[in-house]
Design a protein around this motif. Structure first.
Motif, PDB file in Angstrom:
ATOM      1  N   ARG A   1       7.549  75.641  41.980  1.00 34.21           N
ATOM      2  CA  ARG A   1       6.290  76.338  41.682  1.00 34.21           C
ATOM      3  C   ARG A   1       5.195  76.075  42.723  1.00 34.21           C
ATOM      4  N   ILE A   2       5.272  74.928  43.423  1.00 29.53           N
ATOM      5  CA  ILE A   2       4.192  74.611  44.379  1.00 29.53           C
ATOM      6  C   ILE A   2       4.668  74.722  45.833  1.00 29.53           C
ATOM      7  N   LYS A   3       5.903  75.196  46.028  1.00 30.90           N
ATOM      8  CA  LYS A   3       6.501  75.297  47.378  1.00 30.90           C
ATOM      9  C   LYS A   3       5.621  76.092  48.350  1.00 30.90           C
ATOM     10  N   ASP A   4       5.076  77.218  47.851  1.00 28.89           N
ATOM     11  CA  ASP A   4       4.322  78.094  48.761  1.00 28.89           C
ATOM     12  C   ASP A   4       3.006  77.484  49.231  1.00 28.89           C
ATOM     13  N   LYS A   5       2.548  76.424  48.551  1.00 27.58           N
ATOM     14  CA  LYS A   5       1.254  75.830  48.955  1.00 27.58           C
ATOM     15  C   LYS A   5       1.413  74.432  49.545  1.00 27.58           C
ATOM     16  N   GLU A   6       2.629  73.935  49.605  1.00 27.70           N
ATOM     17  CA  GLU A   6       2.783  72.525  49.967  1.00 27.70           C
ATOM     18  C   GLU A   6       2.295  72.209  51.384  1.00 27.70           C
ATOM     19  N   GLU A   7       2.360  73.188  52.296  1.00 34.46           N
ATOM     20  CA  GLU A   7       1.920  72.927  53.673  1.00 34.46           C
ATOM     21  C   GLU A   7       0.421  72.578  53.725  1.00 34.46           C
ATOM     22  N   ILE A   8      -0.331  73.102  52.764  1.00 32.33           N
ATOM     23  CA  ILE A   8      -1.787  72.876  52.749  1.00 32.33           C
ATOM     24  C   ILE A   8      -2.111  71.390  52.539  1.00 32.33           C
ATOM     25  N   VAL A   9      -1.301  70.727  51.712  1.00 31.10           N
ATOM     26  CA  VAL A   9      -1.626  69.327  51.364  1.00 31.10           C
ATOM     27  C   VAL A   9      -0.636  68.327  51.961  1.00 31.10           C
TER      28      VAL A   9
ATOM     29  N   LYS B   1      -5.724  54.643  52.082  1.00 29.11           N
ATOM     30  CA  LYS B   1      -4.538  54.373  52.924  1.00 29.11           C
ATOM     31  C   LYS B   1      -4.109  55.651  53.632  1.00 29.11           C
ATOM     32  N   GLU B   2      -3.424  55.478  54.767  1.00 37.11           N
ATOM     33  CA  GLU B   2      -2.897  56.616  55.515  1.00 37.11           C
ATOM     34  C   GLU B   2      -1.625  57.120  54.826  1.00 37.11           C
ATOM     35  N   ILE B   3      -1.603  58.414  54.492  1.00 36.44           N
ATOM     36  CA  ILE B   3      -0.352  58.973  53.946  1.00 36.44           C
ATOM     37  C   ILE B   3       0.533  59.341  55.144  1.00 36.44           C
ATOM     38  N   ILE B   4       1.602  58.608  55.310  1.00 38.74           N
ATOM     39  CA  ILE B   4       2.507  58.848  56.436  1.00 38.74           C
ATOM     40  C   ILE B   4       3.349  60.090  56.170  1.00 38.74           C
ATOM     41  N   GLU B   5       3.776  60.208  54.957  1.00 41.41           N
ATOM     42  CA  GLU B   5       4.582  61.372  54.593  1.00 41.41           C
ATOM     43  C   GLU B   5       4.407  61.726  53.120  1.00 41.41           C
ATOM     44  N   SER B   6       4.301  63.006  52.841  1.00 44.08           N
ATOM     45  CA  SER B   6       4.346  63.427  51.438  1.00 44.08           C
ATOM     46  C   SER B   6       5.356  64.557  51.316  1.00 44.08           C
ATOM     47  N   LYS B   7       6.048  64.580  50.196  1.00 43.23           N
ATOM     48  CA  LYS B   7       7.074  65.622  49.979  1.00 43.23           C
ATOM     49  C   LYS B   7       6.880  66.227  48.601  1.00 43.23           C
ATOM     50  N   PHE B   8       7.099  67.527  48.533  1.00 45.02           N
ATOM     51  CA  PHE B   8       6.949  68.247  47.257  1.00 45.02           C
ATOM     52  C   PHE B   8       8.231  69.030  47.013  1.00 45.02           C
ATOM     53  N   TYR B   9       8.915  68.686  45.938  1.00 47.34           N
ATOM     54  CA  TYR B   9      10.218  69.310  45.685  1.00 47.34           C
ATOM     55  C   TYR B   9      10.175  70.364  44.591  1.00 47.34           C
ATOM     56  N   TYR B  10       9.019  70.616  44.062  1.00 48.27           N
ATOM     57  CA  TYR B  10       8.941  71.485  42.895  1.00 48.27           C
ATOM     58  C   TYR B  10       8.703  72.935  43.314  1.00 48.27           C
TER      59      TYR B  10
END
Ligand SMILES: [Zn+2]
Length: 282
Positions: free
Chosen positions: A32-40, A21-30
């Motif tokens: 510890r992973i903030k600095d890498k969230e743009e990658i995924v 399926k197409e991921i329309i939006e993903s959000k990461f609120y944690y």
């Protein structure tokens, strides 16, 4: 408590609405992973797999999200139109044009290149996943009788994730009952036949729990227990949470032992101690 079978069922549930399926939006609120969230961020998902109690969500750009729910993390799947009320802390959200998948409360989340999964501090220590097809009962037998593990008590071996991944408290009690092994016995104390049965029980009971959503007895046994007025937490098991009740095989009273803060329920008649060491007095 989520053990390997529960995590694998959660992975099946979210795979169904996210893979292909197409991921329309993903959000990461944690944090510890903030600095890498743009990658995924908003990247489509290739596959979702589990290793013991850990889940790996592999994105199409060859990055993975590792998560471990401990005792409190929870995955939910809802239609986008469903209004959500929860007092839990939201960690991760994946939205397709139809569904929203949310991870709540978990505090063990990392974003890592897929090629480096095996270097992850938790994953690199894990033993073979008992639910994985590549982990046959011969391999389990080999590990039980290996020099590293054969002097350890059954109660210890059945929770140690570096020995086998995916087992937890209820599976420990149920596996040892199924194999008729006393929790204080060590592989060293048992004959070949008993070890083979133990290895088979590890595979069979884990697989049964996965297929049935946490039942470790046959449907007819569960129904019999239920008809006797037992609550759900006990009627779906043979011994776990049944320490007030009779053994299904021999009618002895199920007993409870504590190892640290973890309970273990067993039948003193079906699971006689074969080793020389006297049982611990708890
Ligand atoms: Zn019994």
């Amino acid at each position: 408590m989520p053990e390997g079978p529960e995590i694998r069922r959660a992975a099946d549930r979210i795979s169904k609405v996210l893979i292909g399926k197409e991921i329309i939006e993903s959000k990461f609120y944690y944090e510890r992973i903030k600095d890498k969230e743009e990658i995924v961020k908003n990247k489509n998902i290739k596959e979702i797999l589990t290793r013991g109690k850990a889940m790996l969500i592999r994105f199409k750009n060859d990055w993975s999200m590792y998560s471990h729910n401990q005792l409190y993390g929870r995955w939910t799947v809802n239609l986008n139109t469903t209004k959500i009320k929860s007092s839990r802390t939201l960690r991760v959200v994946f939205t397709t044009n139809k569904h929203t998948v949310r991870l709540w409360s978990a505090t063990d989340i990392d974003l890592i290149p897929t090629a480096e999964e095996n270097e992850h501090s938790f994953l690199k220590k894990l033993g073979p996943d008992v639910l994985n097809e590549s982990c046959g009962f011969e391999l389990i037998e080999e590990r039980l009788t290996s020099k590293s593990f054969h002097k350890k008590k059954a109660s210890t071996l059945m929770l140690d994730q570096t020995v086998f991944a995916g087992l937890g408290n209820y599976l420990r009690s149920e596996i040892l009952f199924d194999a008729k092994i006393h929790p204080d016995d060590r592989p060293l104390d048992l004959d070949k036949e008993r070890i083979t049965q133990w290895a088979k029980s590890i595979k069979d009971i884990s697989h049964l729990a996965y297929k049935t959503g946490g039942f470790t007895v046959s449907k007819s046994f569960a129904e019999k227990n239920k008809a006797n007025g037992e609550p759900r937490k006990s009627y779906r098991h043979a011994v776990f949470m049944r320490h007030k009740y009779e053994c299904l095989n021999c009618k002895s009273r199920i007993e409870r032992k504590w190892y640290g803060k973890r309970k273990l329920d067993f039948c003193p008649s079906c699971q006689i101690q074969r080793g020389k060491i006297k049982p611990c007095k708890y």
